[in-house]
Design a protein around this motif. Sequence first.
Motif, short mmCIF file in Angstrom:
data_model
loop_
_atom_site.label_atom_id
_atom_site.label_comp_id
_atom_site.label_asym_id
_atom_site.label_seq_id
_atom_site.Cartn_x
_atom_site.Cartn_y
_atom_site.Cartn_z
N SER A 297 -7.01 -0.20 0.99
CA SER A 297 -6.53 -0.28 2.37
C SER A 297 -5.36 -1.26 2.46
CB SER A 297 -7.65 -0.75 3.30
OG SER A 297 -8.67 0.22 3.34
N VAL A 298 -4.34 -0.86 3.22
CA VAL A 298 -3.17 -1.69 3.45
C VAL A 298 -3.06 -1.92 4.96
CG1 VAL A 298 -0.67 -1.85 3.19
CG2 VAL A 298 -2.02 -0.64 1.46
N ASP A 299 -3.14 -3.18 5.37
CA ASP A 299 -3.06 -3.51 6.79
C ASP A 299 -1.63 -3.42 7.30
OD1 ASP A 299 -5.78 -4.02 6.92
OD2 ASP A 299 -5.55 -6.16 6.53
N ASN A 300 -1.49 -3.01 8.54
CA ASN A 300 -0.20 -2.96 9.24
C ASN A 300 0.90 -2.27 8.44
OD1 ASN A 300 -1.31 -4.48 11.44
ND2 ASN A 300 -1.11 -6.29 10.17
N PRO A 301 0.70 -0.99 8.09
CA PRO A 301 1.72 -0.29 7.30
C PRO A 301 3.00 -0.07 8.11
CG PRO A 301 0.11 1.27 8.13
CD PRO A 301 -0.39 -0.11 8.48
N LYS A 302 4.12 0.00 7.39
CA LYS A 302 5.41 0.26 8.02
C LYS A 302 5.42 1.72 8.48
CE LYS A 302 10.32 0.43 7.01
NZ LYS A 302 11.34 0.35 5.96
N SER B 174 -16.83 2.78 -9.66
CA SER B 174 -16.76 4.24 -9.82
C SER B 174 -15.83 4.64 -10.96
CB SER B 174 -16.23 4.89 -8.53
OG SER B 174 -17.05 4.56 -7.44
N GLY B 175 -15.20 3.67 -11.62
CA GLY B 175 -14.30 3.96 -12.73
C GLY B 175 -12.86 3.65 -12.39
N LYS B 176 -11.96 4.04 -13.30
CA LYS B 176 -10.53 3.81 -13.13
C LYS B 176 -9.93 4.88 -12.22
CE LYS B 176 -9.80 1.72 -17.64
NZ LYS B 176 -9.04 1.79 -18.89
N PHE B 177 -8.85 4.52 -11.53
CA PHE B 177 -8.14 5.50 -10.70
C PHE B 177 -7.54 6.56 -11.61
CE2 PHE B 177 -7.03 2.27 -7.10
CZ PHE B 177 -8.37 2.12 -6.83
N ALA B 178 -7.76 7.83 -11.28
CA ALA B 178 -7.28 8.92 -12.13
C ALA B 178 -6.32 9.86 -11.41
CB ALA B 178 -8.47 9.72 -12.66
N VAL B 179 -6.53 10.06 -10.11
CA VAL B 179 -5.71 11.02 -9.37
C VAL B 179 -5.58 10.60 -7.91
CG1 VAL B 179 -7.67 12.54 -8.84
CG2 VAL B 179 -5.38 13.49 -8.90
N ALA B 180 -4.39 10.85 -7.33
CA ALA B 180 -4.18 10.58 -5.90
C ALA B 180 -4.81 11.73 -5.12
CB ALA B 180 -2.70 10.48 -5.60
N LYS B 181 -5.73 11.40 -4.22
CA LYS B 181 -6.44 12.43 -3.44
C LYS B 181 -5.88 12.58 -2.04
CE LYS B 181 -9.90 14.02 -5.93
NZ LYS B 181 -10.18 15.42 -6.10
N GLY B 182 -5.45 11.47 -1.43
CA GLY B 182 -4.96 11.56 -0.07
C GLY B 182 -4.67 10.19 0.51
N ALA B 183 -4.11 10.21 1.69
CA ALA B 183 -3.82 8.97 2.41
C ALA B 183 -3.97 9.26 3.90
CB ALA B 183 -2.40 8.50 2.10
N ARG B 184 -4.35 8.23 4.63
CA ARG B 184 -4.48 8.40 6.08
C ARG B 184 -4.26 7.07 6.77
NH1 ARG B 184 -10.98 9.39 6.86
NH2 ARG B 184 -11.65 7.42 5.96
N VAL B 185 -3.79 7.15 8.00
CA VAL B 185 -3.64 5.96 8.83
C VAL B 185 -4.83 5.92 9.78
CG1 VAL B 185 -2.27 4.83 10.62
CG2 VAL B 185 -1.12 5.91 8.68
N ILE B 186 -5.48 4.79 9.79
CA ILE B 186 -6.62 4.57 10.67
C ILE B 186 -6.15 3.64 11.78
CG2 ILE B 186 -8.96 3.67 10.87
CD1 ILE B 186 -9.24 4.35 7.84
N THR C 71 -4.34 0.67 9.73
CA THR C 71 -4.56 0.51 8.30
C THR C 71 -4.17 1.80 7.61
OG1 THR C 71 -6.43 -0.95 8.76
CG2 THR C 71 -6.29 -0.05 6.56
N LEU C 72 -3.44 1.67 6.50
CA LEU C 72 -3.15 2.82 5.65
C LEU C 72 -4.19 2.83 4.56
CD1 LEU C 72 -1.36 5.16 4.63
CD2 LEU C 72 -0.02 3.43 3.39
#
Length: 72
Positions: free
Chosen positions: A20-25, A50-62, A4-5
């Motif tokens: 979450s995005v399943d089976n990322p390329k 928690s409110g509207k999305f304001a800033v990209a904090k990070g990404a990770r593959v699980i 998952t991404l």
Amino acid sequence: MAKTLELQFGTDSGKMARISVDNPKEPIDEALVKQAMEQIIAADIFFTSSGKFAVAKGARVIDRNVTEYEII
């Protein structure tokens, strides 16, 4: 094996929200992920408790492995 991404966003109330995005390329293109996250923020279509999305904090593959056992 399921991957998952997870995209992590800071909200306008200072909290964290995730998509979450399943089976990322793979391999993951970090620049493309950042660009997609910025487009998600600019589209202003997601609103969480928690409110509207304001800033990209990070990404990770699980990477999650599940082993099932038959119990008789």
